[in-house]
Design an enzyme around this catalytic site. Sequence first.
Site, PDB file in Angstrom:
ATOM      1  N   LYS A  40       0.855  -1.183   0.000  1.00  0.00           N
ATOM      2  CA  LYS A  40       0.000   0.000   0.000  1.00  0.00           C
ATOM      3  C   LYS A  40       0.898   1.242   0.000  1.00  0.00           C
ATOM      4  CE  LYS A  40      -4.321   0.783   2.541  1.00  0.00           C
ATOM      5  NZ  LYS A  40      -4.903   0.661   3.889  1.00  0.00           N
TER       6      LYS A  40
HETATM    7  O1  G3P Z   1      -7.556   1.528   6.062  1.00  0.00           O
HETATM    8  C1  G3P Z   1      -7.949   2.708   5.490  1.00  0.00           C
HETATM    9  C2  G3P Z   1      -9.305   3.213   5.892  1.00  0.00           C
HETATM   10  O2  G3P Z   1     -10.267   2.220   5.757  1.00  0.00           O
HETATM   11  C3  G3P Z   1      -9.343   3.946   7.210  1.00  0.00           C
HETATM   12  O3  G3P Z   1     -10.655   4.214   7.629  1.00  0.00           O
HETATM   13  O4  G3P Z   1     -12.237   4.913   9.397  1.00  0.00           O
HETATM   14  O5  G3P Z   1      -9.794   5.463   9.645  1.00  0.00           O
HETATM   15  O6  G3P Z   1     -11.196   6.634   7.962  1.00  0.00           O
HETATM   16  P1  G3P Z   1     -10.980   5.385   8.717  1.00  0.00           P
END
Ligand code: G3P
Length: 217
Positions: free
Chosen positions: A83
């Site tokens: 990633k």
């Molecule tokens: O892993 C990336 C993403 O899904 C993070 O989500 O909830 O931290 O915005 P969030």
Amino acid sequence: MKIFVDTGSIKDIQTIADLGILDGVTTNPSLLAKETGDYRQNLKKICDIVKGPVSGEVTATDFAGMLREGHDIAKIDQHMVVKVPLTRDGIKACKALSGEGIPVNVTLCFSPAQALLAAKAGASYISPFVGRLDDIGTNGMELVRDIVLIYDNYDFKTEVLVASCRGPMHVVEAARLGADIATCPPAVIDALYNHPLTASGLEKFLKDWEKMQAVKA
Ligand code: G3P
């Protein structure tokens, strides 16, 4: 549509894998920082459980560092996906790693222009963060709609991995729009099958059944 879990918790991943509907895992530095143990060993364990794509993110911000870390992550297991952030150096690293046959997930995508560049750089996955766009008063799903349209227009093979899903409706909307994957925290996956009418309906069925058994006894 494929469902990935967005967590670094091996316990949670095992529980969800046992459901039989899990296609892959995404992690990020914030998620892995919550876990104990060596992160490389943890990622290896996750790959052994899931046997599907598992994203591990670089923390370098320069091209050379991203390549070095990307190679290191790819060596952990054949299922690892590297990633990289959607920056200038991230796009360059995506092009280089993809050219070597290493699958790349380009993360922190917040615009259709960024998604177009990731596809041109050979990304296997693009991760639009819908929840974080909603958080700032914009519509995250509009970004997904644009990316699906653009990728369809040019037949890009990059898979649209909807990230930052905060609830079941993000997953449903992603499916409506034809996104390839939704990655969700464990609680959101639980919310996909939980429904109050299922719970109350089941309770009534079982009560009626018990009543009938009591009459027979
Ligand atoms: O892993 C990336 C993403 O899904 C993070 O989500 O909830 O931290 O915005 P969030």
